[in-house]
Design a protein around this motif. Structure first.
Motif, mmCIF file in Angstrom:
data_model
loop_
_atom_site.group_PDB
_atom_site.id
_atom_site.type_symbol
_atom_site.label_atom_id
_atom_site.label_comp_id
_atom_site.label_asym_id
_atom_site.label_seq_id
_atom_site.Cartn_x
_atom_site.Cartn_y
_atom_site.Cartn_z
ATOM 1 N N HIS A 90 -64.415 24.368 28.152
ATOM 2 C CA HIS A 90 -62.957 24.290 27.993
ATOM 3 C C HIS A 90 -62.364 23.259 28.937
ATOM 4 O O HIS A 90 -62.753 23.169 30.102
ATOM 5 N N GLN A 94 -56.596 26.722 34.927
ATOM 6 C CA GLN A 94 -55.639 27.718 35.394
ATOM 7 C C GLN A 94 -54.474 27.021 36.109
ATOM 8 O O GLN A 94 -54.645 25.920 36.634
ATOM 9 N N ASP A 123 -64.288 25.093 37.083
ATOM 10 C CA ASP A 123 -63.854 25.927 35.935
ATOM 11 C C ASP A 123 -62.873 25.122 35.099
ATOM 12 O O ASP A 123 -61.684 25.231 35.279
ATOM 13 N N GLU A 157 -58.986 28.381 26.658
ATOM 14 C CA GLU A 157 -59.844 29.443 27.178
ATOM 15 C C GLU A 157 -59.121 30.268 28.227
ATOM 16 O O GLU A 157 -59.237 31.486 28.263
ATOM 17 N N GLU A 158 -58.367 29.587 29.067
ATOM 18 C CA GLU A 158 -57.721 30.295 30.176
ATOM 19 C C GLU A 158 -56.517 31.119 29.728
ATOM 20 O O GLU A 158 -55.890 31.801 30.533
ATOM 21 N N HIS A 431 -59.850 29.686 40.043
ATOM 22 C CA HIS A 431 -58.543 30.359 39.896
ATOM 23 C C HIS A 431 -57.790 30.458 41.232
ATOM 24 O O HIS A 431 -56.692 30.993 41.261
HETATM 25 MN MN MN Z 1 -61.439 30.357 34.343
#
Ligand code: MN
Ligand code: BES
Length: 460
Positions: A90, A94, A123, A157-158, A431
């Motif tokens: 992804h 965030q 991420d 995705e988040e 995050h």
């Molecule tokens: Mn994540």
């Protein structure tokens, strides 16, 4: 294979620069103000795929676009079907708030030693770019890929991947494959590469308690009307007991108990409570009684308050009874709980508990089912061999506490399992402020990806 590995090594500085370019897009899917940044990140990715020789396109959805890229298909007519794998990742990230806790701005990548700091570094941008670079190495060294690959990199995705299932359905023929490969999970450290075989599910919702039609003077009216902030706190406080058990009737009904074998496996994962406590900065750990920390954070369901809002939060004081209070909640789920059933149980229970002095509304957020597969399949065993070769260490099997809601849709729509081969370290701050990605994990991840395809193709 050697030319591929050499290419990866020789080009590492450029790979890092390109990853920095990608990280400069603040592709925050939760905030509508970043809509154009999200699109720009997707476009950058399409261009990047094309520049390394893949057929790439932007697929619009009801939300953010999905980037799809195929390696050149070389199949001659009549030949045996080539193995095909989908690589999922992804490009959304965030929110970076609170900004003041970042040592350098979240969207201005900074390298310190072997760490690359930026929102989205681990991420998930760094992790899926490792796979792109491995493919580039195959193509640029004219090394034959033993399989076909299709990259599916989404932008929601988040925020729960709400539009991806429809995309998978609409494109299922193109996406028919032998397995989905995903690097969006973690490893305990660089000496313990891991295959993750279970993730928790999630049920997110927002609870709002409202009282007076406007904020009221707390001296003039206080004592005669309920306080929505207090009512909400009292409601929430009843949802979990002091032993860490969730106090919602039926909540544990569907929970699959941990087997002795699994508890033994989980106890083998390198972990130390005292070190862990210090690392997190808490005065004492807290969790469901009778379970180890590893079990609590990966294989038991939880309730967390993610955000709590009410009343005046500005400078100084303001004497009011706030008109409303709200909380964002998430439950992490384990097999065989489902987000739909948990949502119903929670809503019913909260309505029952809510006093008549305030009004309660519950807004359904997103959900995702828990995921659990057998780590003994031939593909999983092949993946373990690639991990061992790339990291030079014996890989371990992990259950993890995070969620990737789309996994069960891959299973349902494409009828395949996912191989979760994560590269994020525990101190990567996913995050959190000061998210980073280890450049050593990046390098090892590229090697792992390069070595993975022959291993996987061999058992298809
Ligand atoms: Mn994540
Ligand atoms: N990469 C994570 C999921 C993850 C993290 C799995 C660590 C295993 C270990 C993913 O990007 C993520 O954060 N997912 C969200 C999903 C949610 C927004 C529906 C999560 O778990 O909070």
């Amino acid at each position: 294979m050697q030319p591929v590995l050499t290419y990866l090594q020789e080009n590492e500085p450029r790979f890092v620069r390109e990853l920095c370019d990608y990280l400069r897009f603040p592709s925050v899917s939760a905030q509508s103000s970043h809509r154009t940044d999200v699109e720009a990140a997707a476009r950058w990715l399409v261009d990047h795929f094309q520049s390394i020789g893949l057929h790439a396109r932007l697929c619009p959805t009801k939300g953010n676009p999905v980037v799809v890229a195929q390696t050149p298909r070389t199949q001659s007519a009549g030949a045996r079907r080539r193995p095909h794998f989908v690589v999922y990742g992804h490009y959304d990230v965030q929110p970076a708030e609170p900004f003041d806790l970042w040592k350098s701005p979240p969207f201005e990548p900074r390298i310190d030693g072997r760490s690359l700091f930026a929102r989205g570094a681990c991420d998930n941008k760094g992790q899926h770019i490792a796979h792109l670079n491995a493919v580039e190495a195959y193509l640029k060294t004219n090394t034959e890929l033993p399989c076909d690959l299709t990259f599916v990199i989404e932008g929601e995705e988040e925020v729960g991947s709400e539009n991806l299932a429809a995309f998978l359905k609409a494109n299922h023929a193109e996406l028919r494959c032998d397995a989905v490969v995903i690097s969006d999970t973690g490893i305990p450290d660089l000496n313990h590469p891991a295959l993750t075989y279970a993730l928790r599910g999630i049920c997110a919702l927002e609870v709002k308690v409202s009282g007076p039609s406007r904020d009221l003077h707390s001296g003039i009216y206080g004592g005669s009307v309920d306080n929505p902030a207090m009512a909400l706190c009292q409601l929430l406080a009843r949802l979990r007991d002091k032993n860490g058990r969730i106090n919602i009737p039926g909540f544990y009904n569907d929970v699959l108990a941990l087997s002795k074998y699994e508890r033994k496996q989980l106890s083998r994962i390198p972990h130390n409570d005292a070190v862990y406590r210090k690392f997190l900065g808490v005065p004492r750990l807290f969790g469901e009684r009778s379970y180890t920390t590893m079990e609590q954070r990966t294989a038991r369901p939880t309730l967390e308050i993610n955000g709590l809002t009410s009343g005046y939060q500005g400078e100084g004081s303001k004497t009011i009874i706030p008109a409303w209070a709200s909380a964002k909640l998430t439950f992490r789920l384990v097999p065989n709980q489902t987000p739909q059933r948990i949502h119903k149980l929670v809503a019913r229970h909260l309505k029952r508990l809510c006093p008549p002095t305030v009004r309660l509304t519950i807004e359904g957020g997103h959900g995702g089912e828990p995921y659990l597969v057998s780590p003994t399949s031939p593909l999983a065993q092949s993946a373990l061999r690639a991990l061992k070769a790339a990291f030079g260490r014996e890989p371990i099997l992990l259950r993890e506490g995070g969620s990737i809601p789309i996994l069960t849709d891959f299973k349902r729509i494409l009828a395949v399992d996912a191989l979760l081969l994560g590269l994020a370290l525990p101190d990567d701050n996913a995050h959190s402020p000061n998210e980073k990605f280890s450049l050593d994990a990046f390098a090892k991840g590229m090697r792992m990806s390069a070595m993975l395809w022959p291993e996987l193709a061999a058992v298809c």
